[in-house]
Scaffold this active site. Structure first.
Site, PDB file in Angstrom:
ATOM      1  N   ASP A   1       2.771  -0.210  12.332  1.00 30.63           N
ATOM      2  CA  ASP A   1       2.740  -1.454  13.104  1.00 30.63           C
ATOM      3  C   ASP A   1       3.836  -2.418  12.646  1.00 30.63           C
ATOM      4  OD1 ASP A   1       1.624  -1.903  10.647  1.00 30.63           O
ATOM      5  OD2 ASP A   1       0.012  -3.176  11.371  1.00 30.63           O
TER       6      ASP A   1
ATOM      7  N   GLY B   1     -10.706  14.605  20.913  1.00 28.71           N
ATOM      8  CA  GLY B   1     -11.569  14.534  22.085  1.00 28.71           C
ATOM      9  C   GLY B   1     -12.693  13.535  21.951  1.00 28.71           C
TER      10      GLY B   1
ATOM     11  N   ASP C   1       5.812  -5.204   5.881  1.00 28.84           N
ATOM     12  CA  ASP C   1       6.464  -6.448   6.274  1.00 28.84           C
ATOM     13  C   ASP C   1       6.386  -7.531   5.195  1.00 28.84           C
ATOM     14  OD1 ASP C   1       3.685  -6.238   7.004  1.00 28.84           O
ATOM     15  OD2 ASP C   1       3.879  -8.177   7.995  1.00 28.84           O
TER      16      ASP C   1
ATOM     17  N   VAL D   1      17.869   8.109  -4.209  1.00 30.22           N
ATOM     18  CA  VAL D   1      18.476   8.481  -5.489  1.00 30.22           C
ATOM     19  C   VAL D   1      19.618   9.470  -5.278  1.00 30.22           C
ATOM     20  CG1 VAL D   1      18.057   9.658  -7.691  1.00 30.22           C
ATOM     21  CG2 VAL D   1      16.387   8.010  -6.811  1.00 30.22           C
TER      22      VAL D   1
ATOM     23  N   GLU E   1     -11.020   0.323  11.465  1.00 32.08           N
ATOM     24  CA  GLU E   1     -11.763  -0.562  10.559  1.00 32.08           C
ATOM     25  C   GLU E   1     -11.671  -2.032  10.983  1.00 32.08           C
ATOM     26  OE1 GLU E   1      -8.227  -0.150   7.245  1.00 32.08           O
ATOM     27  OE2 GLU E   1     -10.156  -0.793   6.514  1.00 32.08           O
TER      28      GLU E   1
ATOM     29  N   ARG F   1      -6.413  -2.079   9.921  1.00 31.13           N
ATOM     30  CA  ARG F   1      -7.017  -3.412   9.929  1.00 31.13           C
ATOM     31  C   ARG F   1      -6.590  -4.202  11.156  1.00 31.13           C
ATOM     32  NH1 ARG F   1      -6.385  -4.745   3.739  1.00 31.13           N
ATOM     33  NH2 ARG F   1      -7.757  -3.040   3.153  1.00 31.13           N
TER      34      ARG F   1
ATOM     35  N   THR G   1       4.357   2.582   5.716  1.00 30.46           N
ATOM     36  CA  THR G   1       2.959   2.175   5.921  1.00 30.46           C
ATOM     37  C   THR G   1       2.297   3.142   6.878  1.00 30.46           C
ATOM     38  OG1 THR G   1       1.566   0.614   7.137  1.00 30.46           O
ATOM     39  CG2 THR G   1       3.909   0.446   7.526  1.00 30.46           C
TER      40      THR G   1
ATOM     41  N   GLY H   1       0.833  -1.201   0.000  1.00 30.15           N
ATOM     42  CA  GLY H   1       0.000   0.000   0.000  1.00 30.15           C
ATOM     43  C   GLY H   1       0.867   1.251   0.000  1.00 30.15           C
TER      44      GLY H   1
ATOM     45  N   ARG I   1       0.543  -4.821  -5.424  1.00 27.14           N
ATOM     46  CA  ARG I   1       0.790  -6.109  -4.790  1.00 27.14           C
ATOM     47  C   ARG I   1       1.009  -7.107  -5.932  1.00 27.14           C
ATOM     48  NH1 ARG I   1      -0.880  -4.667   0.611  1.00 27.14           N
ATOM     49  NH2 ARG I   1      -2.222  -2.871   0.325  1.00 27.14           N
TER      50      ARG I   1
ATOM     51  N   ASP J   1       0.138   2.460   8.922  1.00 27.48           N
ATOM     52  CA  ASP J   1      -0.380   1.793  10.119  1.00 27.48           C
ATOM     53  C   ASP J   1       0.574   1.813  11.316  1.00 27.48           C
ATOM     54  OD1 ASP J   1      -2.854   1.176   9.068  1.00 27.48           O
ATOM     55  OD2 ASP J   1      -2.124  -0.645   8.128  1.00 27.48           O
TER      56      ASP J   1
END
Lengths: 328, 328, 328, 328
Positions: D135, D191, D108, D29, D228, D177, D131, D16, D77, D133
């Site tokens: 994570d 808040g 990963d 570069v 999500e 996810r 990423t 992604g 992908r 995320d």
């Protein structure tokens, strides 16, 4: 010594304002109320303490402010508080309300004030670092830095559009009287060819030589980011030197100025302000006094207020090499 | 006289850059290609015409540029084009490629150049008003104004945060050498107490009197927005006058500068640029030459290039009354 | 008939909120106070009128709100006001305070309520068009449209980044139940390949054919902007049709949703809101009642409240041609 | 074993996309060119490696991209690379150009591919975590997280405007996810009353009880931020549960979606991407292979590619307490 129980606390913002201070105020008020403390807002920092400009705050007082720049408690620099008489007045205003703890959101000067106040009048305080300069010992984050540096980046991005359209050289001055963090980060993030900061001597002859080289190749686009406190005197100073050596060069100056202090805080500034505000109250309740809340290695870190001085930092060689290679 | 059929057109941006110029270039290229014309990009305005810095453009050349500030064709002011020799060189560069029509995106000076060029060398052109100042006769919109004024508003919003936190007075200078539109709109939109523009004499004694009044009431927050071309000499000039009369007043100056020229264009600037670019090519194809495309009352409006001069406008009393009442 | 002198006015926001409503409230309050009227804020539109949720406003009540989205007076849809009983209660709440004029900031439904209220209870009102949809007869601007469409553009710009990175097709749904203005403008401004709006039948076979063609050429990036009220049922509906004909195609859906209603208003929305708010009060003072304030050809325009209905507009062929050519 | 000298390197983005990838490409570069390496861009990640979609890059190839979202190298992908045949093709495309090192910007999964590729074909690689995320084991920063979370915050701020105007409840779904970092940070920063994340079980009965309490007090504004990947199935799932228990409650859903992936990267994302890109090339030159570049405690940290797995993290009790207290 038995720890005095804190029951009523005051919160203030002091020194220069920075985006995220409202998020910190909100966290102090909500955490205080959650634990059953009464929380008072002190207006205009130490000045409001002396002038008795103090009001009770509840959760409603801090509704819908987490996203706002500036500080709803206003801020000021206060000379009177340097005098014993001033501090005495301040103490009396606290005493008559029963306020027995303070949260001070500000910079190192404000913290020294808090330290002294405690010594003389036994009102303990906890500090929260609020300054866009990120130059306080004992913390990797200060409230407002991330917002300020993103504001600078967005402004420089805009200037680059017009710089590229005209093949022109720009010298952009960002905030930072003693610290070059804003210049360094915003300069790297915008691909600046040169970054001039107070922490490092700049080899100006080298810079001039490379500009001359560019002039020859008609590669005229060149972005210089300079901290206001740099040795050459900010953008004006740098421009003067360039003009001496390259009188034909078409240069433009931008001083970004106070836009860097305002604006809706970024996510990070809101989150660290919330976290620090929460911990400041926890500390007061737990009897951990006269420290500044910092964050180091993602953990809360306590620094004695008297040691929370301006950070005299070294910008590492790694960064200067990155600047050199990426902008070459 | 039979209308010469246009088969190959050149497009350039000229004068100061403004956000949305890329959207106009894109529209010219795509519309030209749609109708089977060859479209050439001329780099750096008239300078590129003289230097033969010209290249063929297709739809791919303008992919993903509609949202970008600046101009991919770059821009410049060009003295050589004022001379016959320069224009002759320019003509030869067009002739050898068979380019027989021009789209000029720029200001009134650029249009006069186009007009003259046509008289001498029979290359017709169509103008598109691209300037952040919005001061061109024959159109209610110029490409870039809406973006510039929103950039100014966002910057002033940020400054207001810090202004309110400190109860301070700010004098903010926005662009506009001859026209006060940016100052007027950004000032109203940010609730400025005073707006100083070239089109109107300011009663400076009245302003000073009201500041004195405020100083007495300790209501010190005051936002002054001034156009760079105002009679008092921009922010510096205004500050000097205030300091003469109110030496104690704590004032801050911000010159917004070149950030107002760059940045991703607003929706309006993209839409009018697209619409004007499309119509410019339609005009060339239909034999409607030597006019500037404008928009009036939401309809396309044609103004002869020689009449597309700087607008000497009057800011209506209605606006000045709104400023006075809303900021009081 | 002698015109009744207006001395106390109420201001409310009604229907869906839109960015810039606060600027209008501010202008109404400040203009009212300037002319010596008492101004009352009515909370939650007609609901607050019935519930007697009404408070006195002065200049301080509207300080620092011009830049804020939403509405400090809150808004609601109110069924009770459709009944005579509800309107009677509302009238009594006004009467006991002596409020004898209303400014209603909202949409066509709200205006019809005002008209009826006047007929029954002789409380005159002036309407200000506040809706992001820009579909009200008698004005070229409605408060909030410009902000909404810029929010949509910024969101689609971001999506385009990821769309291009993955060579993917996106179907983006923007607001607009009856009107396609947001879709049309945001679609043109982001270079959308297809724009689907309620005002126009879409030749879906033609669209599918062109997508098939693209699939063959492996040119898969394709941006479709669809108004929520389009015949095919918004983004979900369009996606379903595409999947039927092109089951292999990798599509993504985004429904921009409520982000389009909020956010700090753009310069235009603040300026027109200020102008309309000022004129609404002028009208009440001058006895020009039961009209909606609009702006046409840059001049203030009055439309009788009962005629200020939803605009049934035609999107001109010119626009559809521009869409077709620029996205091709 | 003598370290093979790296002379030509390929750089790709895989998985992604995330904002800041372009800044990393630029750094790779420029650093490569600075050290005299030839640098090749591989289009669409492993897919381009197999399809031989590879081109030489110089400093000009990466001019003016540091501020852009998405990735100029595109990403995808790629199933073929899971097969030995695919990897063999990829190897041959590298071999024929003499490329003997890779920089893989991605997640990963992409790193595991690189590890395997090295084992089979002896092409060493260095990974850079890109990423939104955040994570990934071995780093406190991943490129794109800060931008994504600020985009979410800005969107939720806008929604709060309209939420407050209508006293309505909103359920907002943000990306994540497996990881709740975006939800946690954006929720605290705005808040949010409730934050639902995959790492923590939510006591849904407790949440419902508190909503019932609010409904009684007519305090209807309530902001729920849900990742999500939360156990209840994102915003739709949460809404369903609420509707079961509180059928009268007026709720609105917003799924922020792909806007979180795009947009101009924040300062931090540009700076860490630049720093990581620089170090990735340094590592290849120095023979430090098959590791992922991370940043921990402000220092560069190396993690073996096979260990750079998805982070199974625990969100600390401290954070959950802060959420509870500040939103109460």
């Amino acid at each position: 010594m038995a720890v005095k129980k804190i029951t009523k606390i005051g919160v203030m913002t002091s020194g220069g304002d920075s985006p995220g201070m409202n998020a910190a105020i909100r966290a102090v008020v909500r955490t205080g109320n959650y634990y059953g403390l009464e929380v008072f807002g002190i207006v205009r920092g130490y000045q409001g303490l002396i002038d008795d400009d103090i009001y009770k705050m509840d959760n409603k007082s801090v509704a819908n402010i987490i996203q706002r720049g500036g500080t709803i408690l206003k801020t000021a620099r206060c000379k009177e508080f340097f005098e014993y008489e001033g501090r005495k007045k301040a103490y009396e205003n606290l005493k008559k309300r029963g306020i027995n703890g303070l949260v001070i959101i500000g910079g190192d000067g404000s913290f020294r004030g808090g330290k002294r106040f405690h010594e003389e009048f036994d009102i303990p305080s906890v500090g929260i670092p609020g300054t866009i300069d990120r130059d306080i010992v004992g913390t990797e984050f200060t409230i407002g830095f991330d917002t300020a540096v993103n504001t600078a980046v967005e402004a420089i991005d805009k200037i680059r559009d017009t710089m590229d359209a005209h093949d022109r050289m720009f010298i952009i001055e960002v905030m930072g009287r003693d610290a070059g963090f804003i210049a360094l980060h915003s300069g790297i993030a915008t691909g600046a060819e040169n970054i001039l900061i107070p922490e490092r001597k700049t080899d100006i002859q080298d810079m001039i030589a490379s500009l001359k080289e560019k002039e020859k190749r008609k590669k005229l686009v060149n972005l210089i980011v300079v901290a206001e406190g740099d040795e050459f005197g900010g953008a004006e100073g740098v421009n003067k030197i360039i003009k001496e050596h390259l009188p034909e060069m078409d240069t433009r100056i931008c001083v970004l100025g106070h836009i860097q202090r305002g604006g809706s805080p970024t996510c990070i500034d809101r989150v660290i302000a919330s976290r620090m505000g929460y911990h400041a109250v926890e500390c007061l309740i737990n009897g951990t006094f006269n420290i500044m809340i910092g964050i180091k290695e993602n953990r809360i870190n306590h620094t004695p207020l008297e040691k929370a001085a301006k950070l005299k930092t070294r910008v590492s060689d790694e960064w200067m090499k990155i600047v050199k290679i990426l902008a070459s």
